[in-house]
Design a protein around this motif. Structure first.
Motif, PDB file in Angstrom:
ATOM      1  N   TYR A 130      36.687  34.652  32.641  1.00 30.41           N
ATOM      2  CA  TYR A 130      38.071  34.207  32.496  1.00 30.41           C
ATOM      3  C   TYR A 130      38.949  34.743  33.634  1.00 30.41           C
ATOM      4  CZ  TYR A 130      36.815  32.729  27.764  1.00 30.41           C
ATOM      5  OH  TYR A 130      36.231  32.111  26.696  1.00 30.41           O
ATOM      6  N   CYS A 150      42.583  34.951  26.064  1.00 28.01           N
ATOM      7  CA  CYS A 150      41.219  34.442  25.903  1.00 28.01           C
ATOM      8  C   CYS A 150      40.231  35.580  25.676  1.00 28.01           C
ATOM      9  CB  CYS A 150      40.816  33.631  27.130  1.00 28.01           C
ATOM     10  SG  CYS A 150      41.652  32.037  27.278  1.00 28.01           S
ATOM     11  N   ILE A 151      40.414  36.688  26.378  1.00 31.57           N
ATOM     12  CA  ILE A 151      39.521  37.839  26.216  1.00 31.57           C
ATOM     13  C   ILE A 151      39.657  38.420  24.812  1.00 31.57           C
ATOM     14  CG2 ILE A 151      39.069  40.196  26.993  1.00 31.57           C
ATOM     15  CD1 ILE A 151      39.851  39.265  29.816  1.00 31.57           C
ATOM     16  N   ALA A 170      38.099  36.054  22.267  1.00 33.09           N
ATOM     17  CA  ALA A 170      36.636  36.121  22.338  1.00 33.09           C
ATOM     18  C   ALA A 170      36.106  37.376  21.656  1.00 33.09           C
ATOM     19  CB  ALA A 170      36.186  36.078  23.797  1.00 33.09           C
ATOM     20  N   GLN A 218      31.367  35.966  29.551  1.00 37.74           N
ATOM     21  CA  GLN A 218      32.402  34.939  29.453  1.00 37.74           C
ATOM     22  C   GLN A 218      33.790  35.536  29.695  1.00 37.74           C
ATOM     23  OE1 GLN A 218      31.244  31.844  28.531  1.00 37.74           O
ATOM     24  NE2 GLN A 218      33.071  30.663  28.067  1.00 37.74           N
ATOM     25  N   CYS A 219      34.019  36.721  29.152  1.00 40.96           N
ATOM     26  CA  CYS A 219      35.325  37.374  29.330  1.00 40.96           C
ATOM     27  C   CYS A 219      35.575  37.720  30.802  1.00 40.96           C
ATOM     28  CB  CYS A 219      35.392  38.636  28.464  1.00 40.96           C
ATOM     29  SG  CYS A 219      35.456  38.301  26.689  1.00 40.96           S
ATOM     30  N   TYR A 220      34.557  38.206  31.491  1.00 41.02           N
ATOM     31  CA  TYR A 220      34.708  38.464  32.920  1.00 41.02           C
ATOM     32  C   TYR A 220      34.923  37.162  33.688  1.00 41.02           C
ATOM     33  CZ  TYR A 220      33.560  43.444  32.869  1.00 41.02           C
ATOM     34  OH  TYR A 220      33.602  44.801  32.677  1.00 41.02           O
ATOM     35  N   GLN A 240      44.639  34.758  30.500  1.00 36.67           N
ATOM     36  CA  GLN A 240      43.349  35.424  30.629  1.00 36.67           C
ATOM     37  C   GLN A 240      43.162  36.495  29.550  1.00 36.67           C
ATOM     38  OE1 GLN A 240      43.225  36.955  34.624  1.00 36.67           O
ATOM     39  NE2 GLN A 240      43.225  34.934  35.582  1.00 36.67           N
ATOM     40  N   THR A 241      44.199  37.298  29.360  1.00 32.90           N
ATOM     41  CA  THR A 241      44.119  38.376  28.358  1.00 32.90           C
ATOM     42  C   THR A 241      43.967  37.801  26.951  1.00 32.90           C
ATOM     43  OG1 THR A 241      45.524  39.765  29.750  1.00 32.90           O
ATOM     44  CG2 THR A 241      45.270  40.411  27.446  1.00 32.90           C
TER      45      THR A 241
END
Length: 251
Positions: free
Chosen positions: A206, A220-221, A224, A202-204, A217-218
């Motif tokens: 984003y 959200c990572i 998560a 999921q992180c990839y 993006q950062t």
């Protein structure tokens, strides 16, 4: 003789008084220790409840933020993101928290009810995730080339394995060979591994949102990663404690 008897009779209450003082002091010390332990437990309970509440908020915020940017459009990519977010971030996280014993949303339920709710959320999470992967698989010409795709399909394979050959099935078939506590720990370990790999995928994913800023993006990572840490910490230590107790009981 009279004086000696009087001295003897007057000394007895003094000794009794000393015993009473000693017993009262020991009882006061024990009550103070119990109050101190109760205070420590209450502080620990407040901290755990606070972390659990933060985790629920992060799960809701990350899910809402992702769906907000995906639901207005009905293309395959957005549907893929929507279904996988619902499957991993929302349903599987909450399913893990239910059995971890610290979800403030389900503390009023019995353990049997929590188990039923756990597998219901897990089945819904599997359905959402597999549907999202199938949608993307059908429209792409080249499959499983990126890190996001490789992690995603690995998580799905482990997920389907756990769904088809879950802990109850293994218990019935191999309970004479492997102890149930070991099988339960292995099942939980695979579940945590599946969840971690899925969130990593999921992180990839984003990073594939070209319309998002680098900061979004950062964020959200990072969120998560915090969700994974808060969701799995109690489940992991509880599993280790369970298998450790089982080993001690066997010895």
């Amino acid at each position: 003789m009279v004086r000696r008897e009087e001295i003897a009779t007057t000394s007895l209450p003094l000794r009794d008084t000393k015993v009473d003082i000693a017993s009262s002091s020991s009882s006061s010390n024990s009550s103070a220790n119990s109050e101190g332990s109760d205070t420590k437990r209450s502080v620990y309970s407040i901290c755990v409840t606070g972390l659990d509440l933060v985790n629920h908020i992060l799960i809701a915020c990350l899910t809402a933020f992702t769906l907000y940017h995906c639901l207005p459009s009905t293309n395959v990519f957005n549907l893929h993101v929507t279904l996988c977010t619902l499957g991993y971030v929302l349903l599987m996280s909450e399913a893990i928290l239910i059995l971890a014993g610290e979800s403030i949303l389900t503390n009023f339920l019995t353990y049997r009810a929590k188990k039923h709710l756990h597998w219901i959320l897990q089945v819904l999470g599997v359905a959402c995730t597999v549907s999202g992967v199938v949608l993307m698989f059908r429209v792409k010409q080249v499959h499983f080339q990126s890190t996001h795709a490789k992690l995603g399909i690995t998580s799905v394979i482990v997920m389907l394995f756990l769904t088809i050959f879950g802990y109850p099935v293994f218990t019935l078939r191999f309970r004479n060979v492997i102890r149930p506590v070991v099988m339960k720990f292995g099942h939980n370990l695979l579940g945590m591994l599946c969840f971690t790999i899925g969130i990593a995928s999921q992180c990839y994913g984003y990073k594939k949102f070209r319309s998002w800023s680098v900061e979004a993006q950062t964020t959200c990572i990072v969120v998560a990663a915090i969700i994974v840490a808060l969701s799995l910490r109690r489940a992991f230590f509880k599993g280790v404690a369970t298998i450790f107790r089982g080993t001690l009981c066997r010895n």
